[in-house]
Scaffold this motif. Structure first.
Motif: not given
Length: 411
Positions: A291-301, A303-310
């Motif tokens: 059963t779907v219990a919840g959706l994440g608050a953000g993408t993996g990128a 919360f990454a240690l080095l987030p993308a700089q677009n």
């Protein structure tokens, strides 16, 4: 010159056309009836609580009682530290508590002594007040008779000297009574509104006993939850510090799946929708109900240690994925156990879209809880109560003590 059509070629073209129509129609029907009601991903993995076992005190490891892959129960001893230093500290704290209780008893006894001294001084003042009154009467009676010669000057001077002496003695007694009253007040200030077992000095010494008692109990590192041991890094004789991770306990009976769906797939996914899961370790024959219990608050990128700089000159759009937590029925996990990190395939039934896309209320129940360490404070209170009762001269029953003390490690 006319050419006749090749009947075999025409027949083959008709067969191809029919095949294309059948396949296209079947695909369209399958999409209309099934595919458009399902969101699928193979980017899904099994997750579980990985509870680190860390010491609360520093010490030397003298025993390791669980290894990787061992199944342990909550409260089971996993690692044991050398208890010698902690036992010495507890003995010192207990001796200090016993001495403090006796010193506080002396403070209460001093109250009675000071009260008796004040009563004695008050009686002395009352006696001297009577002497002053009698001496004053003698002087008053003789003063008129001195002029007539009925009483000699020498006798009058004698009674006057007695009056002055009585007054001086009364003043001295009154000063002594005031000093005794101040002494009683100072003594009572150390004990007012409290009993021996609730005196601040006793409470401070008792807190040190509790601290030392807990430190001695904490030489045994207990499993906080039921689970399987993993990532053991501790070795015999190793000197460990408080907070250093020594091993982990994985709760394999409480697993879930993080299914990473593309952002374009989230439009119809709602909390509470049914999920069909398959694990590579068991193949397609074993299906897990989820059963779907919840959706994440953000993408993996994000919360990454080095987030993308677009915000750069050279940019290529990359489709992001959002982790969707899927709760698995415990009966299915019990029948076919899973391990952390196993690959899964997830298919969410999105035909029903009545649920919420995000959780709308906070959880009212704790995510996890352990009662393994609850008895430690109760045992410490019982030990303190025993010491106070043994040295206070009467039976002490603190309301917080409800159990007899357990045996200490290494005792």
């Amino acid at each position: 010159m006319s050419t006749s059509p090749n009947p075999q070629r025409a027949k083959a073209l008709r067969a191809i056309a029919v095949t294309v129509l059948v396949v296209g129609g079947g695909s369209l029907a399958y999409w209309a009836l099934f595919s458009r009601h399902v969101e699928h991903t193979d980017n899904a993995y099994v997750q579980a609580n990985v509870v680190q076992v860390t010491p609360q005190i520093a010490g030397t490891v003298v025993a390791i009682q669980a290894d990787d892959t061992d199944v342990v129960k909550a409260g089971q001893t996993l690692i044991r530290l050398d208890p010698a230093d902690a036992r010495v500290a507890l003995d010192q704290a207990e001796a200090q508590l016993a001495q403090t209780v006796r010193e506080v008893r002396t403070l209460f006894a001093n109250n009675a002594t000071a009260a008796a001294q004040l009563s004695l001084r008050q009686a002395e003042v009352q006696r001297l007040q009577g002497d002053v009154a009698r001496a004053q009467d003698d002087v008053s009676r003789r003063a008129p008779l001195v002029a007539t010669g009925a009483v000699g000057r020498e006798e009058f001077n004698h009674v006057t000297a007695q009056l002055n002496s009585a007054r001086s003695a009364l003043e001295a007694a009154q000063s002594a009574m005031a000093a005794a009253r101040e002494q009683l007040g100072a003594s009572q200030a150390l004990t007012d509104g409290t009993a021996v077992e609730q005196h601040p000095q006793v409470l401070r010494a008792a807190a040190r006993v509790r601290e030392a008692f807990l430190a001695l109990r904490r030489v045994d590192l207990l499993a906080p939850v039921d689970g399987t041991v993993a990532k053991r890094s501790v070795q015999l004789g190793q000197r460990v510090q408080a907070g250093a991770p020594l091993m982990s306990v994985v709760t394999l009976d409480q697993v879930w799946v993080d299914a990473n769906f593309k952002e374009s797939q989230l439009q119809r996914i709602r909390i509470g929708q049914a999920v069909d899961l398959t694990a590579d370790v068991y193949g397609k024959k074993v299906h897990y109900r989820g059963t779907v219990a919840g959706l994440g608050a953000g993408t993996g990128a994000a919360f990454a240690l080095l987030p993308a700089q677009n915000a750069t000159g050279n940019w290529i759009k990359v489709v992001q994925r959002i982790p969707v937590r899927v709760a698995i029925h415990r009966e299915d996990v019990k029948a076919h156990p899973l391990r952390v990190g196993l690959s899964m395939e997830a298919e969410v039934d999105v035909s029903q879209e009545e649920g919420e896309p995000l959780a709308s209320s906070a959880a009212h129940q704790p995510v996890a809880r352990t009662a393994v360490f609850d008895h430690l404070s109760q045992d410490a209170d019982a030990r303190v109560a025993q010491i106070i009762a043994a040295h206070a001269g009467h039976r002490v029953r603190p309301a917080s003590v409800s159990a007899a003390p357990r045996s200490l490690p290494g005792a």
